[in-house]
Every structure is written in C-alpha cells, then in structure tokens.
Design a protein around this motif. Structure first.
Motif: not given
Lengths: 357, 351, 262
Positions: A83-92, A127-136, C254-258
C-alpha cells in the motif's frame, strides 16, 4: 485502445526480466497479469507506470506514447503491494496528496476526498493515520489515493497479497464494483489464479518474462495453449498423446479428437484432463462420456466441497474430483477397480514452452 | 521547522551587541600568568594614550601557554605585541622573520619582568624542605610542569640544574655530572607534570604533592587568591626573565606600530611596574652592556622597585641563563632531542 | 524482586554518573551568592564568549544539518567509485583529536601554510573556528540519518511520483517527515558537540578574549585565573543549555514521532 505495449523489454545485465511483451488492453477492461513470483509481471506494471525505465519497445496509454515520460506525467494510478501509504498523513491527507500536487483548489479537493471515502465505504475514518487502520482499510485508502486524480489507467500490484483469505474475497468484490462503476482501465498483478478468475475480464499468463497467452478466464482454463497455463490455472492431468485422423490416441485408448485441433495432427501433443471432468463408475456402461479404461483407486482425500480420488490407469496416475455423495454411493475404497470416463478434454502442443513453472 | 527558526532568532536576539567604535585595536598575545598584571596596566595605558593623542585603544588580549602563543604568532596570529615567558619563544618569532628590529635594544635587554625559581610547600613545611637538596630525598612528591610543553618548566629545570652545577646543592658535586645526578633524583620524585606552569601550580594547590617547583610570582598570585602554602627560597637559584616585543611585520600590516611601541615603553613606567610587582613579579634587571646607550630612552624606576625591595628577598647565589651560555645554547644541549634533560627524563620514565 | 534491584542499580549508576557532576557544579556555584554569580555572568567577556559559542553552534548546526542530510543521501542512494572510502572518512572527526584539527587548520591556512593565499582569513579568526566546529560535529546528522534513510523502502517515494510529485516535493513532503526525528537527534548531538568544543576552537581561534574566545575556552581560562565563580557560572549555563536542548527535543519529538509508531 487504452493500454498498448509493443515489444517491451527489460533486463538487468544478462538477466532478462521482461522479454518482448506485446499487449493491447481495451478501455474499461480489468486485465489481470497472472504468473508466479519472479515471472516479471510486477516489472511490466512498473514499466507502464514509469517507475522502471524501459530498455526497448513502446508503451502507449490512450494513444499517447509515454515510453520516455517520467512517472509524474503518465497519469497512472498505482497501488503497491504493501500500500505504501504515507505514514505521517491521515487517510484524508493521503487521498488528497495527489490533488494537492496538482494544485486542485481546496474546496474541490475536499469534495473529491469525501466522494472517494464514500466510494471505499470509509467516510468516518478519514482522520485516522495508517497505523490506526486495518490492512484491508489501508488497502482501500491506497486504492482511493490512486484514483483521486481520475487516472486513465489504474495499476495494482498484488493488492490483496498481504491480507487474509476472508478479507481478500470481500475486497475483491469491492474493487471489482469500484472499477466497473468508474470504468477505469485496470491492470492487476497477482499470482493467485482464483483471484484472477474472479476479477478478470481477461487474463495474461506470464512466466519467465514472457507473456505466454491472453484470454478470458474460461478460455484459459478450458483450452490453454501452454502446458504452463494448464498447470498454473488449476490442476491438470497431462499425458503425451497424438492425434491422427479424427482420433486422439492416448496409449492404447483412443478418443474422438476435439474440434478445431486439426492443426495438431501429426505432431506430439499432450492431452489435458481437468480432474473435475473425469467421471468414475463401477461399470463402463454407467459412464456418460468417452471411456478411458479400467483403473485402480490408490487414494481418497477430502478436499472440501469435492473429494479427490487418485487413481492408477495402467502406468499413469490421475487426479479425479467427484462429489462426496457420489463417492458414498459408489462406496469406493483404495484398491478398488473402477472405470474412468471423460466428458471434456483438450489437446495442446508439446514443447511449446519449457519455461520455469 | 518553523519552531527551530523561532528559536534561532530568539537566541540571537538576547546576545549582546556592542557598538564597535574602534579608533585603533591593539592585539596582545601573552602567556597566561601575567594576565592579572595586564588587567591593571591596560586601562592605565588606555587612559594615558587617550590623554596624549585623543585616540581610544581597544585591546584584544589572548592568554595562552607561552610556547603555544609563540607558535600561533608564527602561524599567522597577527598580534602586535607579544609578552612571553621565555626568550626562546620570541627568538622563534624572530626566526620566522616577523620581528625584524633588535627587540632587545633597550636597557632591560627586552625583558619586562623578572622572577626567581622557588619551592612552595604545605603550611608549616611538614616535610622539612629548606633547599634544593631536600626535594631529592626519597619519598618527597614533587610537582613541576613539563618542559616539553612549558617554557616556564625549563626555568625550573635550569634552576635546579644550575644550582647543583654551581656546587650549591648539598651532597652533589659541582659540574655537569653532579648536576645531572641531582635533576635525575628530583625527577624520580616528580609525580605530576602538567602542560603549563599555572596548571601545575593549581594541581599543587588542589592538594597533590609535597612541594612544587614554581616561580616566585606564581606563589604571590596564589597567595593573593587565598592560597595557603609557604615559599622556600633556595640559597642558589635562577633569575627568570620574561621578554616583551613588538612584532614588526604585524604592526606594519595593522598600522599599529606607534601605539604598540608606546605600549611596550609604558610597561616600564612606575605605574606598570607597580602592577607587575603587585602580581608578584620582580622588576627587570638593567643590563650592564657597554654597547647600550648610557642614556636609555626609559629610565629605570626606583619607585617601582621600592616596594618590591621588601617583598622580594635577595637570593644568596642568583645566576642567570647567560651563565650557561643563554637559551640558544641551553635549549639544544639540555632540552634538545639529544639533550641532557631529554635523555635523563626518558631514562627516569623508562624505569 | 530481582527486577527492582536491577532498576535501582541502573538508576543509581546513571544518576551518579550523569546527574551528580551537574548537581555538584550547581551547589558549588550557589555558595557564591546570586549577586556574585550574576556579576560573573554579565561581564562583557563572559557574554561575548557565550554569544560566540552560540553563534558557532547554531551556524554549525545549520551547515551540518543541510550538508549532513545531503551527504547521507549521496552515501545511501548513490553508487560511486570510492564510496566505501568516503563513508569511512565521514567518521574522521570522531577519531582525530580536536586539537590536531585546529592545528591542521593553522598549518593549512596560517601565514606559512599551503593555502595561506586563501581569500578568507581562516587561521585565528571566527571563520576558522566555525570551520573546525563544523568539522568536529560533521558526522552526527549523517550517522543519525543514514540508517533511517536506508530503511525507507522506495515505494513511498514511488507512490508520490505516480501521484505527480516532483523529486523535491517528494523529499520535502514524504521523506523529510520520516527523517525528521533522526535529523532532530542529529541536531541535538551537533549542537551539544559544537557548544562543548574546546581544543579545536582554542587552537584555530587563538583564544583572544571577547573575539575568538568561546564559552568553554572562557571556562578554562577562568579556572587558570582562579576565577572560579566565572568558570562555574558559565559551566552551569552551558549545562543548562544542554538540558534545555534535551527538553526542547523531547517536546518536539513526540509530535513528529507519534505518527510513526506502528
């Protein structure tokens, strides 16, 4: 023609990864490139997207030659295996990234993101970040991100590879629905023939960098031209045979030659028998199709909806799939002598391709 | 990222900024010890120069170990005036072609202050050290800087060596053999060799060692700072002389010759010499030299030394480096690669 | 139970080693009284030394951050002849004594140096001090960034490319946020190293009070002058800066790291 590959070629040193592949894909078609890992299918996708430079040949998208263009200018949506989602960005933010790059006005961008979130049925998770989402869910966001700019072509590299079986089936249906709804020309790469059958309008079978054959799932399953296709798209009993006159000779047995196989006359051929097209009976008169001969049951195995029976016909071992009900009715056990018949069989030329399987 | 910039600006803004109205800047490269003296002398000179010429002098002062300072000036540190611990360090600058005039052409032979090599012991002199011979006794822990890095340390070595050479150290024969034996016995007792004189004395001040070989001025400076120890004047010791010179090439480059020369001359005035005396320095000795003009530009100043008379006891047998042929002879023969000291210390350390 | 013994042991070890000296310094200093301390800090020489230290450290951070990321990028992403050698050379500042670094500068750019014709006065100048400070703190950002950069799979960038993002935009929007924690950590180390530099700066600058004297050189000289208040005050300020930097980084991190926690 939506995607047109002409004699494309890619190698790394002496190793050829994509070997003289030509392919035409219709607008709105969902085309599946099917092959084992290392067959070069992902590389073809990357060549189309411009992520890997082309050695030879040409790539045209909607009549536009893109062979030398950088990925930024190809107008291709790409979904990566992980998927290579940008981890530091929300889904949106992930979905909006491409629109931002294209300097789409904020309001329009917002509307498009909302629309895409609806399309992937994730309206509440923007508004969720990738790590807060399931694989699907991540996978769906990746699809939405790839679709945001309304690309002419959508490329998916093993999009279900990292998911478990249950979710996979559901996501396939979602993807097929989205693709049909948007009508975007799509190439999906997979090594899973079941996935290919379920999704594809057409399948291209690739092995050792070569595109072996292209056809509808049905064509390729029933009447493959290559031994590799025959075995890769499900189980196949393959035996050397030869065609003469109106007959196919399989050892001592002979069967009526299938239609449209005149061109194989006189050359070494193989007969392909799908396990489910072989029938078992206690008496030859009970067989509906052509009689193959009398065989010995060597093994019985439960295989879900069907039962796998291994039989020995003279010196040949065959796999047969029958309904458990029929198995019970016949009461067969290992060592029993039974009669084999065949309703549908197919001939393919030998030595056509000897690539790695 | 924005936060970082904000932070940068914040830090920059509190830094003090001085309106730099600098009519003339004089750079002084000195060794570390006389810093207190210069801190008193410089304002006096600035006032004097302002009164005489109406010009303000800004001082840029650098205080490093004498040898390092000398190398820095040779290396390009464009100091107008050098004040060093050791004549040889000025000679290095002369050899580099930076001092072209005869810097010793004054009644004091270019020396601005003087001192003597002494012994400093703990309060009450618990180890009963009264002269050179006592520090060579087994079990006495001696502190002295390393002559390899410290010019001042070479004075100490020559003080001990010279006293023995002149037959003034009990138990050692006069002459080279006895002198060598004496410094060998002393350096067997040396426990810490710091890189420079001040550091070495601070080591002693912090409680290490029974006796420090140091300079009289160092003792007075320590005493003024509240140090508690006693000074022992050996009956025979060396006169330490500290040179000062104008660096011709740099003053001409910087356009500061006039003020630099005036500053050096000012160092011989009663006020300046009083400041040196307060910091524990003896006044420089007038050289009896027939070649020098009998009417020196700068008069010797009895007022300056008047106070010092009581402060600085007379040494019974005071000798100078000239008695051993001057530094140009002593440096190679004693401290050179094959010098007496160098070979001796290699042997002592090897044990 | 054994766990608590271990925790206690580690904490007391770290406490004694890390906090005790700082605490001793502060207690030692406070005995002089606040007025004396304030007077010691606000002498022009002390302020100028602090200012020079800060300017050198900040300039060194800026240069080493930009160049460090660039060098890390080249070392990780590009193949070229002599790369292994170059990669090893990056650690040179870790192994060369700072005094030698300062001395080499003088040998090269001094009056009789090979490069004495260089248009900028480097020997015995703040420019030279900056050069040696940059040199001694060069590896930190590089060594922090390299492993993180090497661990980034190309797909993130490729995804950005297919979405139309240029290389620069991709670096800024995609890679930089991933690298940022390591860059920040590299900045802390660079800043700490630069503020603490003594030998190289002292030799390269000549240690002229108020001109090429940094806070650490000031502390050294103050100790030699028996100006213990001055030495302790500036030492404590340097220590507080270090603590401040650590707190700032913890606050930024933490702001970035979180977002990167998986």
């Amino acid at each position: 023609m939506s995607i047109n590959l002409t004699n494309i070629h890619k190698g790394y040193g002496a190793q050829v990864v994509v070997d003289d592949v030509s392919l035409e894909i219709e607008s709105g078609e969902l085309f599946v490139l099917l092959g084992p890992s290392g067959s070069g299918k992902s590389t073809i996708l990357r060549l189309i997207a411009g992520l890997t430079p082309l050695d030879q040949g040409g790539i045209a998208l909607h009549g536009r030659d893109v062979s030398l263009l950088p990925p930024q200018q190809r107008g291709v949506g790409f979904v990566f295996q992980n998927y290579s989602l940008f981890q530091h960005m929300t889904a949106e933010q992930n979905i909006a990234f491409g629109l931002e790059v294209k300097r789409v006005p904020r309001s329009e961008r917002q509307a498009r993101v909302t629309e895409l979130l609806q399309l992937i049925e994730m309206e509440t998770m923007g508004k969720r970040y990738p790590h807060q989402l399931s694989g699907g869910q991540q996978q769906r966001v990746a699809v939405a991100r790839a679709l945001a700019q309304r690309p002419e072509v959508l490329l998916l590299d093993e999009p279900f590879g990292a998911l478990d079986v249950k979710i996979r089936a559901q996501l396939r249906q979602n993807l097929r629905a989205i693709q049909t709804q948007l009508g975007v020309t799509t190439i999906l790469v997979t090594h899973d023939q079941e996935e290919a059958f379920e999704l594809a309008d057409r399948i291209g079978v690739i092995d050792g960098g070569k595109l072996l054959e292209v056809g509808t799932p049905d064509q390729l399953y029933r009447a493959p031209k290559h031994r590799f296709t025959a075995t890769f798209l499900g189980n196949a009993n393959l035996f050397p045979a030869h065609r003469n006159g109106s007959k196919v000779y399989l050892g001592d047995q002979h069967l009526p030659a299938p239609p449209d196989t005149d061109h194989l006359t006189g050359q070494p051929v193989e007969m392909m028998l799908r396990p489910e097209s072989i029938e078992i009976a206690l008496n030859p008169t009970d067989l509906k199709g052509s009689v193959l001969g009398q065989a010995t049951v060597t093994q019985l195995a439960f295989a879900g909806a069907l039962e796998r029976v291994t039989v020995q016909l003279e010196d040949r071992v065959l796999q047969v799939l029958i309904h458990p009900a029929q198995s019970r009715q016949l009461g067969i056990r290992p060592g029993d002598r039974i009669w084999l018949g065949v309703q549908e069989y197919h001939l393919l030329a030998t030595n056509h391709h000897s690539g790695a399987g | 990222m924005r936060k970082l910039w904000l932070w940068v600006i914040l830090l920059m803004s509190f830094a003090p900024t001085q309106a730099q109205t600098q009519p003339i800047t004089l750079t002084l490269a000195a060794y570390a010890v006389p810093r207190e003296a210069y801190a008193k002398i410089i304002p006096l000179f600035q006032a004097d120069w302002l009164r005489q010429t109406g010009q303000e002098v800004i001082f840029e002062e650098s205080y490093l170990a004498s040898g390092a300072q000398s190398r820095a000036v040779v290396g390009g540190f464009a100091a107008d005036v050098v004040a060093l611990s050791h004549e040889q360090h000025v000679t290095n600058i002369v050899n580099a072609g930076l001092i072209t005039a005869d810097w010793q052409d004054n009644p004091y032979n270019g020396m601005v202050s003087a001192s003597v090599a002494v012994l400093v012991v703990r309060p009450g002199n618990p180890r009963e050290i009264f002269d050179w011979a006592d520090i060579a006794q087994p079990g006495i822990e001696v502190i002295t800087p390393d002559p390899a890095t410290s010019g001042g340390a070479q004075w100490n070595v020559m003080g001990a060596y010279g006293a023995a050479y002149r037959g003034q150290v009990e138990g050692y024969e006069a002459g080279e053999a006895g002198a060598l034996q004496f410094i060998t016995d002393v350096f067997i007792n040396v426990s810490v060799m710091d890189a420079d004189g001040r550091e070495s004395f601070l080591t002693f001040e912090r409680g290490i060692g029974d006796v420090a070989i140091t300079y009289e001025n160092e003792y007075f400076a320590g005493l003024a700072a509240g140090g508690e120890y006693e000074i022992i004047y050996p009956s025979s010791t060396i006169l330490i002389e500290n040179p000062v010179a104008v660096v011709d090439v740099y003053v001409d480059q910087n356009g500061t010759r006039e003020v630099a020369e005036a500053f050096v001359a000012f160092l011989y005035t009663p006020e300046a010499q009083a400041a040196f005396a307060e910091s524990g320095f003896r006044p420089p000795v007038i050289q009896i030299d027939p070649d020098i003009d009998v009417t020196p530009e700068v008069e010797p100043t009895p007022e300056a030394t008047a106070e010092g008379e009581t402060q600085f006891p007379v040494i019974e047998d005071l000798f100078t480096i000239e008695d051993f042929g001057g530094w140009e002879v002593v440096v190679p023969s004693i401290f050179g690669d094959d010098g007496i000291y160098t070979r001796m210390i290699a042997e002592v350390k090897g044990q | 139970m054994r766990k608590f013994v271990l925790i206690g042991l580690v904490l007391s070890y770290a406490g004694v080693l890390l906090l005790a000296p700082m605490l001793a310094l502060v207690i030692n200093l406070l005995e002089y009284g606040l007025d004396t301390i304030w007077a010691a800090i606000t002498t022009p020489e002390a302020l100028l030394a602090l200012r020079l230290s800060l300017i050198l450290a900040l300039c060194s951070v800026m240069i080493n951050t930009v160049m460090g990321v660039l060098i890390a990028w080249v070392l990780v992403r590009h193949q070229f002849w002599g790369k292994r050698f170059f990669n090893a050379v990056v650690d040179l500042p870790f192994v060369v004594s700072p005094v030698i670094v300062g001395y080499v500068l003088i040998v090269l750019f001094g009056r009789q140096g090979w490069l004495s014709g260089f248009p900028v006065q480097l020997a015995f100048s703040t420019a030279g001090m900056l050069l040696v400070t940059v040199f001694v703190s060069l590896p930190f950002v590089i060594r922090e960034v390299m492993p993180v950069l090497a661990a980034i799979t190309p797909e993130q960038e490729e995804a950005a490319f297919t979405l139309g993002a240029s290389h620069t935009l991709t670096f800024r929007r995609i890679l930089l946020p991933i690298l940022w924690p390591s860059i920040l950590y590299g900045i802390v180390l660079t800043l700490a190293r630069s503020l603490g530099e003594f030998g190289a700066a002292a030799v390269a600058g000549g240690g002229v009070q108020g001109v090429t004297e940094t806070a650490t050189i000031y502390v050294y000289r103050a100790l030699q002058d028996r100006n213990d208040v001055g030495a302790y005050s500036i030492a404590v300020i340097l220590g507080l800066m270090a603590v401040g930097i650590l707190i700032l980084m913890n606050w930024l991190r933490p702001q970035e790291g979180k977002k990167h926690v998986d």
